[in-house]
Design a protein around this motif. Structure first.
Motif, PDB file in Angstrom:
ATOM      1  N   PHE A 172      46.183  32.841  90.945  1.00 48.44           N
ATOM      2  CA  PHE A 172      46.340  34.251  90.609  1.00 48.44           C
ATOM      3  C   PHE A 172      45.527  34.523  89.344  1.00 48.44           C
ATOM      4  CE2 PHE A 172      49.956  32.702  92.899  1.00 48.44           C
ATOM      5  CZ  PHE A 172      50.312  33.721  93.757  1.00 48.44           C
ATOM      6  N   THR A 173      44.474  35.331  89.485  1.00 46.55           N
ATOM      7  CA  THR A 173      43.575  35.594  88.371  1.00 46.55           C
ATOM      8  C   THR A 173      43.653  37.062  87.986  1.00 46.55           C
ATOM      9  OG1 THR A 173      42.048  33.895  89.178  1.00 46.55           O
ATOM     10  CG2 THR A 173      41.200  35.440  87.537  1.00 46.55           C
ATOM     11  N   PRO A 174      44.154  37.369  86.783  1.00 46.16           N
ATOM     12  CA  PRO A 174      44.227  38.776  86.374  1.00 46.16           C
ATOM     13  C   PRO A 174      42.835  39.311  86.062  1.00 46.16           C
ATOM     14  CG  PRO A 174      44.870  37.355  84.554  1.00 46.16           C
ATOM     15  CD  PRO A 174      44.680  36.452  85.751  1.00 46.16           C
ATOM     16  N   GLN A 175      42.613  40.555  86.385  1.00 41.62           N
ATOM     17  CA  GLN A 175      41.313  41.148  86.092  1.00 41.62           C
ATOM     18  C   GLN A 175      41.073  41.224  84.595  1.00 41.62           C
ATOM     19  OE1 GLN A 175      41.058  44.863  88.280  1.00 41.62           O
ATOM     20  NE2 GLN A 175      41.410  43.836  90.252  1.00 41.62           N
ATOM     21  N   GLU A 176      42.142  41.392  83.817  1.00 45.32           N
ATOM     22  CA  GLU A 176      42.033  41.315  82.360  1.00 45.32           C
ATOM     23  C   GLU A 176      42.447  39.908  81.937  1.00 45.32           C
ATOM     24  OE1 GLU A 176      43.972  44.399  80.221  1.00 45.32           O
ATOM     25  OE2 GLU A 176      43.188  46.010  81.494  1.00 45.32           O
ATOM     26  N   LEU A 177      41.495  38.985  82.013  1.00 41.65           N
ATOM     27  CA  LEU A 177      41.766  37.573  81.736  1.00 41.65           C
ATOM     28  C   LEU A 177      41.549  37.292  80.258  1.00 41.65           C
ATOM     29  CD1 LEU A 177      42.393  34.755  82.922  1.00 41.65           C
ATOM     30  CD2 LEU A 177      39.926  34.473  83.295  1.00 41.65           C
ATOM     31  N   HIS A 178      42.594  36.742  79.616  1.00 41.12           N
ATOM     32  CA  HIS A 178      42.534  36.425  78.195  1.00 41.12           C
ATOM     33  C   HIS A 178      42.372  34.925  77.994  1.00 41.12           C
ATOM     34  CE1 HIS A 178      45.246  40.225  77.693  1.00 41.12           C
ATOM     35  NE2 HIS A 178      43.988  40.543  77.921  1.00 41.12           N
ATOM     36  N   ASP A 179      41.972  34.544  76.788  1.00 42.92           N
ATOM     37  CA  ASP A 179      41.874  33.132  76.464  1.00 42.92           C
ATOM     38  C   ASP A 179      43.263  32.503  76.465  1.00 42.92           C
ATOM     39  OD1 ASP A 179      39.145  33.312  76.149  1.00 42.92           O
ATOM     40  OD2 ASP A 179      39.264  33.686  73.978  1.00 42.92           O
ATOM     41  N   GLY A 180      43.326  31.232  76.805  1.00 45.10           N
ATOM     42  CA  GLY A 180      44.594  30.513  76.776  1.00 45.10           C
ATOM     43  C   GLY A 180      44.706  29.544  77.924  1.00 45.10           C
ATOM     44  N   ALA A 181      45.678  28.660  77.823  1.00 43.60           N
ATOM     45  CA  ALA A 181      45.861  27.612  78.815  1.00 43.60           C
ATOM     46  C   ALA A 181      46.238  28.184  80.177  1.00 43.60           C
ATOM     47  CB  ALA A 181      46.947  26.637  78.349  1.00 43.60           C
ATOM     48  N   ASP A 182      45.714  27.577  81.236  1.00 40.10           N
ATOM     49  CA  ASP A 182      46.139  27.921  82.585  1.00 40.10           C
ATOM     50  C   ASP A 182      47.600  27.522  82.796  1.00 40.10           C
ATOM     51  OD1 ASP A 182      43.650  28.906  83.330  1.00 40.10           O
ATOM     52  OD2 ASP A 182      42.973  26.982  84.135  1.00 40.10           O
TER      53      ASP A 182
ATOM     54  N   GLY B 239      40.581  17.481  83.083  1.00 42.85           N
ATOM     55  CA  GLY B 239      39.519  18.455  82.860  1.00 42.85           C
ATOM     56  C   GLY B 239      39.960  19.685  82.103  1.00 42.85           C
ATOM     57  N   ARG B 240      41.245  19.770  81.756  1.00 41.78           N
ATOM     58  CA  ARG B 240      41.746  20.868  80.944  1.00 41.78           C
ATOM     59  C   ARG B 240      42.266  20.319  79.622  1.00 41.78           C
ATOM     60  NH1 ARG B 240      43.155  22.599  86.273  1.00 41.78           N
ATOM     61  NH2 ARG B 240      42.697  24.822  86.624  1.00 41.78           N
ATOM     62  N   ASP B 241      42.042  21.063  78.552  1.00 40.20           N
ATOM     63  CA  ASP B 241      42.520  20.624  77.244  1.00 40.20           C
ATOM     64  C   ASP B 241      44.018  20.838  77.095  1.00 40.20           C
ATOM     65  OD1 ASP B 241      39.960  19.871  76.438  1.00 40.20           O
ATOM     66  OD2 ASP B 241      39.518  21.869  75.638  1.00 40.20           O
ATOM     67  N   GLN B 242      44.517  21.969  77.634  1.00 36.41           N
ATOM     68  CA  GLN B 242      45.925  22.296  77.529  1.00 36.41           C
ATOM     69  C   GLN B 242      46.380  23.030  78.783  1.00 36.41           C
ATOM     70  OE1 GLN B 242      46.331  24.495  73.807  1.00 36.41           O
ATOM     71  NE2 GLN B 242      46.998  22.636  72.772  1.00 36.41           N
ATOM     72  N   ILE B 243      47.660  22.899  79.093  1.00 39.32           N
ATOM     73  CA  ILE B 243      48.253  23.599  80.227  1.00 39.32           C
ATOM     74  C   ILE B 243      49.624  24.119  79.825  1.00 39.32           C
ATOM     75  CG2 ILE B 243      47.021  22.197  81.928  1.00 39.32           C
ATOM     76  CD1 ILE B 243      49.643  20.668  82.432  1.00 39.32           C
ATOM     77  N   VAL B 244      50.118  25.071  80.603  1.00 38.79           N
ATOM     78  CA  VAL B 244      51.501  25.538  80.519  1.00 38.79           C
ATOM     79  C   VAL B 244      52.140  25.247  81.869  1.00 38.79           C
ATOM     80  CG1 VAL B 244      53.015  27.548  80.284  1.00 38.79           C
ATOM     81  CG2 VAL B 244      51.003  27.320  78.809  1.00 38.79           C
TER      82      VAL B 244
ATOM     83  N   ARG C 182      51.092  14.124  78.830  1.00 44.47           N
ATOM     84  CA  ARG C 182      52.011  15.204  78.489  1.00 44.47           C
ATOM     85  C   ARG C 182      51.647  15.882  77.170  1.00 44.47           C
ATOM     86  NH1 ARG C 182      55.121  10.433  77.942  1.00 44.47           N
ATOM     87  NH2 ARG C 182      55.834  10.745  80.084  1.00 44.47           N
ATOM     88  N   TYR C 183      50.810  15.226  76.362  1.00 44.29           N
ATOM     89  CA  TYR C 183      50.353  15.837  75.117  1.00 44.29           C
ATOM     90  C   TYR C 183      49.521  17.097  75.368  1.00 44.29           C
ATOM     91  CZ  TYR C 183      45.998  13.473  76.330  1.00 44.29           C
ATOM     92  OH  TYR C 183      44.873  13.056  76.998  1.00 44.29           O
ATOM     93  N   LYS C 184      49.048  17.286  76.607  1.00 44.66           N
ATOM     94  CA  LYS C 184      48.274  18.481  76.940  1.00 44.66           C
ATOM     95  C   LYS C 184      49.157  19.697  77.229  1.00 44.66           C
ATOM     96  CE  LYS C 184      44.106  16.325  78.860  1.00 44.66           C
ATOM     97  NZ  LYS C 184      43.156  16.345  80.014  1.00 44.66           N
ATOM     98  N   ILE C 185      50.460  19.480  77.355  1.00 42.54           N
ATOM     99  CA  ILE C 185      51.359  20.594  77.678  1.00 42.54           C
ATOM    100  C   ILE C 185      51.577  21.449  76.438  1.00 42.54           C
ATOM    101  CG2 ILE C 185      53.613  21.256  78.551  1.00 42.54           C
ATOM    102  CD1 ILE C 185      53.778  18.495  79.892  1.00 42.54           C
ATOM    103  N   GLN C 186      51.177  22.694  76.536  1.00 40.25           N
ATOM    104  CA  GLN C 186      51.335  23.611  75.415  1.00 40.25           C
ATOM    105  C   GLN C 186      52.708  24.247  75.391  1.00 40.25           C
ATOM    106  OE1 GLN C 186      48.713  26.993  75.518  1.00 40.25           O
ATOM    107  NE2 GLN C 186      48.639  27.187  73.292  1.00 40.25           N
ATOM    108  N   GLY C 187      53.292  24.448  76.559  1.00 35.32           N
ATOM    109  CA  GLY C 187      54.616  25.055  76.646  1.00 35.32           C
ATOM    110  C   GLY C 187      55.191  24.891  78.033  1.00 35.32           C
TER     111      GLY C 187
ATOM    112  N   ASP D  87      54.874  37.544  76.608  1.00 35.23           N
ATOM    113  CA  ASP D  87      54.721  37.538  75.152  1.00 35.23           C
ATOM    114  C   ASP D  87      54.923  36.137  74.590  1.00 35.23           C
ATOM    115  OD1 ASP D  87      54.288  40.268  75.195  1.00 35.23           O
ATOM    116  OD2 ASP D  87      56.344  40.793  74.614  1.00 35.23           O
ATOM    117  N   TRP D  88      55.939  35.432  75.109  1.00 37.30           N
ATOM    118  CA  TRP D  88      56.226  34.076  74.607  1.00 37.30           C
ATOM    119  C   TRP D  88      55.070  33.133  74.929  1.00 37.30           C
ATOM    120  CZ3 TRP D  88      56.854  29.108  76.490  1.00 37.30           C
ATOM    121  CH2 TRP D  88      57.485  28.197  75.633  1.00 37.30           C
ATOM    122  N   ILE D  89      54.555  33.205  76.137  1.00 33.65           N
ATOM    123  CA  ILE D  89      53.451  32.328  76.528  1.00 33.65           C
ATOM    124  C   ILE D  89      52.212  32.629  75.691  1.00 33.65           C
ATOM    125  CG2 ILE D  89      51.838  31.749  78.391  1.00 33.65           C
ATOM    126  CD1 ILE D  89      54.180  32.093  80.361  1.00 33.65           C
ATOM    127  N   ARG D  90      51.899  33.902  75.510  1.00 34.56           N
ATOM    128  CA  ARG D  90      50.728  34.255  74.718  1.00 34.56           C
ATOM    129  C   ARG D  90      50.902  33.860  73.263  1.00 34.56           C
ATOM    130  NH1 ARG D  90      51.348  38.975  77.501  1.00 34.56           N
ATOM    131  NH2 ARG D  90      52.032  40.015  75.594  1.00 34.56           N
TER     132      ARG D  90
END
Length: 275
Positions: A51-61, A123-128, A149-154, A267-270
């Protein structure tokens, strides 16, 4: 107008439950966020959805594990929910399939959750990690079993199921005649092969990334959130959805109160601190 079949979670065969559940969720798919693109993508466990929002912001997938008592459900049954999560976080949400019970017994799901998350993190630095109901346990199993598991941001658990079978929330809401109730819950855990919850709970992650626990006030398994909070060292944020039943976030797109809670989740994820 078609009428959705009534699901008897205690007595219906699993095949009928899966078909009926899929039909119920398909009937609300038109409430999916219209500013989110939905595409099929491969996972270690099979084909899922992105699911890709048209207004895509920076942050972990976000890697999402669907609910359904480990016996029903798929990325498609949670299309509406995941699309709104993508829209209100501004992040891509990847909904993964996983093997269901009773064909696959615990701890297969715990092992697979970790495998899916490990390959997703490559291949990803961080994930949620996020999931609802049974998917809440999948999130904690994934976090507990990952080597990276150190890659888990939240972590985000939406009215997660963590093995509770009694308590105040069961007394208050466990006798409801529709949807999740105590009798249905015991059948689901039985299909999973978890009459004894010791190993089930032992596989849940005990420490690590910040964890958002979203509790529906009128949910039979609301107490599971309190049990988990008392048995983990994850930094916890509690979010209580007043007057809401189990699975209420499936109503996003058709219920402004559900969307408001999803907005708080977004809001919490961002707001997660980037390391």
């Amino acid at each position: 107008m078609s009428v959705m079949p009534t699901l008897d979670w205690v007595n219906d065969p699993v095949t009928k439950l899966r078909a009926g559940y899929a039909a119920e969720r398909a009937s609300i798919s038109h409430f999916s966020a219209d500013t989110v693109d939905i595409d099929e993508v491969p996972f270690a466990s099979g084909t899922g959805l992105c699911f890709t929002p048209q207004e895509l912001h920076d942050g972990a997938d976000i890697l999402y594990f669907h609910g359904g008592g480990w016996i029903v459900g798929s990325p498609w049954t949670h299309q509406t929910l995941c699309s709104w999560m993508a829209k209100l976080t501004g992040r891509r949400v990847f909904a993964a399939p996983y093997d269901l019970a009773p064909e696959h017994k615990f701890p297969a799901q715990a092992d697979q959750a970790a495998e899916i998350a490990e390959k997703f993190a490559a291949g990803r630095d961080q994930i949620v990690l996020a999931g609802d109901s049974a998917g809440g346990a999948m999130v904690l199993w994934a976090a507990g079993g990952m080597a990276s598991r150190y890659k888990i941001q939240g972590l985000v658990s939406l009215y997660g199921a963590f093995g509770g079978l009694e308590g105040p929330s069961h007394d208050a809401f466990g006798a409801n005649s529709e949807g999740l109730n105590d009798a249905a819950l015991r059948v689901m855990y039985g299909h999973l092969g978890c009459e004894d919850m010791l190993e089930f709970r032992a596989r849940l992650s005990k420490a690590g990334a910040p964890l958002l626990l979203v509790k529906a006030e009128c949910d039979p398994i609301a107490d599971d959130n309190d049990w988990l909070a008392a048995h983990t060292q994850h930094p916890i944020t509690h979010l209580l959805a007043k007057d809401q039943p189990h699975a209420f976030l499936q109503a996003c797109g058709n219920d402004t109160s559900a969307e408001a809670v999803m907005g708080q989740i977004g809001d919490w994820i961002r707001g997660l601190v980037k390391v």
